[in-house]
Design an enzyme around this catalytic site. Structure first.
Site, short mmCIF file in Angstrom:
data_model
loop_
_atom_site.label_atom_id
_atom_site.label_comp_id
_atom_site.label_asym_id
_atom_site.label_seq_id
_atom_site.Cartn_x
_atom_site.Cartn_y
_atom_site.Cartn_z
CD GLN A 158 41.02 35.54 39.02
OE1 GLN A 158 42.14 35.97 39.29
NE2 GLN A 158 39.96 36.33 39.02
CG HIS B 221 33.32 34.10 37.59
ND1 HIS B 221 32.45 34.69 36.69
CD2 HIS B 221 33.89 35.12 38.27
CE1 HIS B 221 32.51 36.00 36.83
NE2 HIS B 221 33.36 36.29 37.78
CB CYS C 172 30.90 36.45 39.87
SG CYS C 172 30.61 38.16 39.49
CG ASP D 290 37.12 30.77 33.87
OD1 ASP D 290 38.04 31.58 33.60
OD2 ASP D 290 36.12 31.06 34.54
CE LYS E 213 39.02 38.46 35.76
NZ LYS E 213 38.38 39.10 36.90
#
Ligand code: PMP
Length: 411
Positions: free
Chosen positions: A205, A125, A366, A202, A228
């Site tokens: 998600q 991303h 992104c 990261d 999220k």
């Protein structure tokens, strides 16, 4: 522990927004990878905090300040525990983007020199790419990118080949927000450490969907966002290994992050406060704590199992459609489904679906370098969460068929 099946109908009642209509149609919300909806319990926790206990934190000469500080710090403990980390290793930030910028500025500024290498992947991303570009421009460090296999997985051989004696950090996403693929982050952390580098994951998600244990992963930093995972916007966290956080300089200066301030210099508060300059977003942290409690009560294992089952159903139905083309692998994935459908542009698909109440995303997500790699300018993306149903997948499929009819078939 035995896994409980999710009672999705009951869960849906916890999310008032799911009862609304859009364009006169019942809302079918399939844009969860961009942001999830919020259960009433989270909204109640935030409003309860502001209605009853708000004051500034860590300045507790009066009861409300003590209550606000307790609420803020107990949210930190709950959020840290959720990802298997220790409370003092968890820094509240505005979200994944700010967490990664913190590491790039603070750790990167202190540890990178000209010629050092930052190893990323082609599926990052922009939030896990641009901060490193800025750092590279500042320090003279070089960026390298591990490639992908033909079916859209991380190419571990390529990553291994690009790890070298100058690699200082490997920063990669746990789950791709476009391909849906789950990366072998524990293996990558091990490879990074063998090469003498550290590893940042990261988790934007993954934290909402998978049982995450940062100690089991063996990474050095893990970044994620509240919005999220049923929490408010504007709050997220960076987990980092204590030794690293303690050795890192502050990245923003101001109140809350100091131990002592003199005219000729200052000393810093202990970790994690050293990285939290200024009045923090207390209400949002309380909301994130409530979101984590909500998810934990249902069980991440159960949430994941529901999403996997729903994703299988979706992929079975979607791949039956003539002209449906999935980006990313069929296995080792979560419920982020990026696709193209015949020659109908992703934005047209999203608009037609929206008119039917079905919210999906269209665009580069992104992930512009990944789009270039895939040879497209945009994909359509449907992404599921704990409250989505089989009927909603059927609505997506019906919407795609309607789009095809509207376009008079494919060219
Ligand atoms: N990384 C990934 C993989 C993401 O999906 C996102 C959000 N789309 C981010 C980072 C950035 O998260 P935020 O905008 O909440 O900081």
């Amino acid at each position: 522990m035995t896994r409980k099946a999710l009672d999705v109908e009951r869960i849906r009642n916890d999310f008032p927004i799911l009862n609304r209509q859009v364009h006169g149609q019942p809302l079918v919300y399939l844009d969860n990878a961009a942001s999830s909806q919020k259960p009433a319990a989270v909204v109640a926790a935030v409003s309860g905090y502001f209605l009853n206990s708000h004051a500034n934190v860590h300045r507790g000469a009066h009861l409300l300040s003590v209550e606000a500080t307790d609420a803020y710090e107990s949210a930190r403990a709950v959020v840290a525990d959720f990802i298997g980390g220790r409370t003092r290793e968890l820094v509240f930030t505005r979200g994944t983007t700010e967490s990664i910028n913190l590491v790039a500025n603070s750790w990167g500024g202190a540890n990178l020199a000209e010629g050092d290498e930052i190893l990323l992947t082609l599926m990052e991303h922009h939030s896990n790419l641009v901060p490193w570009q800025l750092l590279a421009a500042r320090t003279g460090a070089k960026l390298k990118f591990a490639g992908l296999t033909a079916d859209g997985r991380l190419d571990l051989d390529d990553l291994t080949a690009k790890l070298g004696s100058r690699t200082r950090i490997v920063a990669l996403t746990h789950v791709s927000n476009t391909l849906g693929v789950v990366n072998p982050v524990a293996e990558v952390a091990r490879l990074a450490h063998e090469a003498g580098a550290i590893c940042l994951v990261d988790g934007a998600q993954s934290a909402p969907h998978l049982e995450v244990d940062v100690v089991e992963i063996g990474c050095d930093f893990y970044a994620f966002s509240g919005h999220k995972m049923c929490g408010p916007t504007g709050i997220g966290a960076l987990w980092g290994r204590k030794e690293l956080l303690e050795a890192m300089p502050p990245w923003q200066g101001g109140g809350e992050m100091i131990s002592e301030v003199r005219l000729d210099g200052s000393t810093w508060a202990a970790v994690p406060h050293k990285f939290e300059a200024g009045t923090p977003s207390v209400g949002d942290a309380v909301g994130l704590g409530a979101a984590v409690r909500y998810l934990s009560n249902l069980g991440l294992e159960s949430i994941h199992a529901h999403e996997i089952e729903l994703t299988e159903y979706a992929l079975d139905r979607l791949t039956e459609l003539d002209g449906f083309d999935l980006f990313g692998p069929r296995t080792d994935r979560v419920g982020v489904i990026s696709f193209r459908y015949g020659d109908i542009h992703a934005h047209d698909l999203a608009t037609i679906l929206d008119a039917r109440g079905v919210a999906i995303r269209a665009g580069h997500h992104c992930n512009q370098p990944l789009m270039h790699h895939l040879g497209v300018d945009a994909t359509a993306r449907a992404s599921v969460y704990l409250y989505n149903t089989h009927a909603e997948i059927d609505a997506l499929v019906d919407g795609l068929l309607a789009a095809k009819t509207l376009f008079g078939g494919f060219a």
